[in-house]
Design a protein around this motif. Sequence first.
Motif, mmCIF file in Angstrom:
data_model
loop_
_atom_site.group_PDB
_atom_site.id
_atom_site.type_symbol
_atom_site.label_atom_id
_atom_site.label_comp_id
_atom_site.label_asym_id
_atom_site.label_seq_id
_atom_site.Cartn_x
_atom_site.Cartn_y
_atom_site.Cartn_z
ATOM 1 N N UNK A 15 0.860 -1.183 0.000
ATOM 2 C CA UNK A 15 0.000 0.000 0.000
ATOM 3 C C UNK A 15 0.895 1.231 0.000
ATOM 4 N N UNK A 16 0.414 2.304 -0.601
ATOM 5 C CA UNK A 16 1.199 3.529 -0.714
ATOM 6 C C UNK A 16 0.273 4.721 -0.864
ATOM 7 N N UNK A 62 -0.910 -3.000 6.671
ATOM 8 C CA UNK A 62 -0.057 -2.344 5.671
ATOM 9 C C UNK A 62 -0.658 -0.996 5.263
ATOM 10 N N UNK A 63 -1.975 -0.957 5.082
ATOM 11 C CA UNK A 63 -2.645 0.306 4.745
ATOM 12 C C UNK A 63 -2.497 1.309 5.874
ATOM 13 N N UNK A 64 -2.712 0.843 7.092
ATOM 14 C CA UNK A 64 -2.577 1.718 8.259
ATOM 15 C C UNK A 64 -1.168 2.307 8.335
ATOM 16 N N UNK A 65 -0.171 1.470 8.086
ATOM 17 C CA UNK A 65 1.208 1.942 8.138
ATOM 18 C C UNK A 65 1.507 2.930 7.007
ATOM 19 N N UNK A 66 0.972 2.664 5.808
ATOM 20 C CA UNK A 66 1.199 3.565 4.675
ATOM 21 C C UNK A 66 0.617 4.951 4.955
ATOM 22 N N UNK A 67 -0.571 4.991 5.531
ATOM 23 C CA UNK A 67 -1.188 6.280 5.864
ATOM 24 C C UNK A 67 -0.386 7.001 6.945
ATOM 25 N N UNK A 68 0.092 6.250 7.936
ATOM 26 C CA UNK A 68 0.866 6.851 9.019
ATOM 27 C C UNK A 68 2.184 7.421 8.494
ATOM 28 N N UNK A 69 2.890 6.654 7.652
ATOM 29 C CA UNK A 69 4.165 7.128 7.117
ATOM 30 C C UNK A 69 3.971 8.343 6.214
ATOM 31 N N UNK A 70 2.830 8.414 5.541
ATOM 32 C CA UNK A 70 2.543 9.560 4.673
ATOM 33 C C UNK A 70 2.012 10.757 5.450
ATOM 34 N N UNK A 71 1.776 10.546 6.762
ATOM 35 C CA UNK A 71 1.173 11.592 7.597
ATOM 36 C C UNK A 71 -0.120 12.118 6.949
#
Length: 351
Positions: A15-16, A62-71
């Motif tokens: 996810x990204x 993975x989606x949750x982490x992608x959103x978090x890393x993208x702030x």
Amino acid sequence: MLVLGIETTCDETAAAVVRLDADGEGSVLSNVVLSQVAEHAAYGGVVPEIAARAHVEALDHIIERALAEAKTPIRALDAVAAAAGPGLIGGVIVGLTTAKALALVLGKPLIAVNHLEAHALTPRLTDRVPFPYLLLLASGGHTQLVAVRGLGDYVRLGTTIDDAIGEAFDKTAKLLSLPYPGGPAVEQAALAGDPLRFSFPRPMQGRPEPNFSLSGLKTAVRIEASRIAPVTDQDVADLCASFQAAVVDMIVDRTRAGLRRFRDVAGQPSCLVVAGGVAANHAIRRGLQRLGAEAGLRIVTPPQALCTDNGAMIAWAGAERLLAGLTDGLDTSPRARWALDPTAAAAGKKA
């Protein structure tokens, strides 16, 4: 605009979040990929049922982490994109169904992305490549030469008539008892080998149609390995080096034929784009660089993280389609097969 991309067509859960600015500049805010290589290594290849189950277990995180890393708060998204095929149907269903649920809850557009189109458009994210350009897509499941004339406008110039290039690397590695995934293992072994020791065929070389064939080459490796058995480590290295040299020669020759065909359907290409996991092979890159110098053509290869399956390429394709007003309904179906060029598929050519 901000687009979430979901990729689950094979054995990567990804996810990204990608941003497309008003000036057409794209940026990757996050790109999270969870590989399943360890789960499939014992089988020497991807097991569809295991892959689908792993996607189910991992995708939400993975989606949750992608959103978090993208702030990026989830409600700040402008659209949700997912690979809707082609690929292993179980995995495709997991990703597309998740995207549909998010789009429904958020009230945002859904974009069903062709996995092959995502590969085709990635250089527009990384290098702002203008249309038209020639794409060599080489991976474990796909080997194609495509004239990319515009968004949604693709002409398949050539394809494999049997195995994909990445598949041939994997099967050769398995034959020689090298670890999975086979591509990197064969390339590493070839570094210590003699590429001239074995005279392997260069399938399709010299033919005007820019198609590929790998089965005969793969068989030649098996025959030679059986003839000199039991093989030593040096034998394995020489077999890998000779196999890889044959693949490089074939790719260069077939791509040269593709360039000639390209000019008939799309004029002069702005560049040659090399995408897919096989693009990470340094010997293949060097061969294509030589071809580029010969043809006076720029070679564009996205960063390795964006050549293999990933969510950023899905998000970017979704952003380009959203900008063009192309969205999809919640009744969109997942597809195991989905040709970039429908006319080639209709003519009965291998997808």
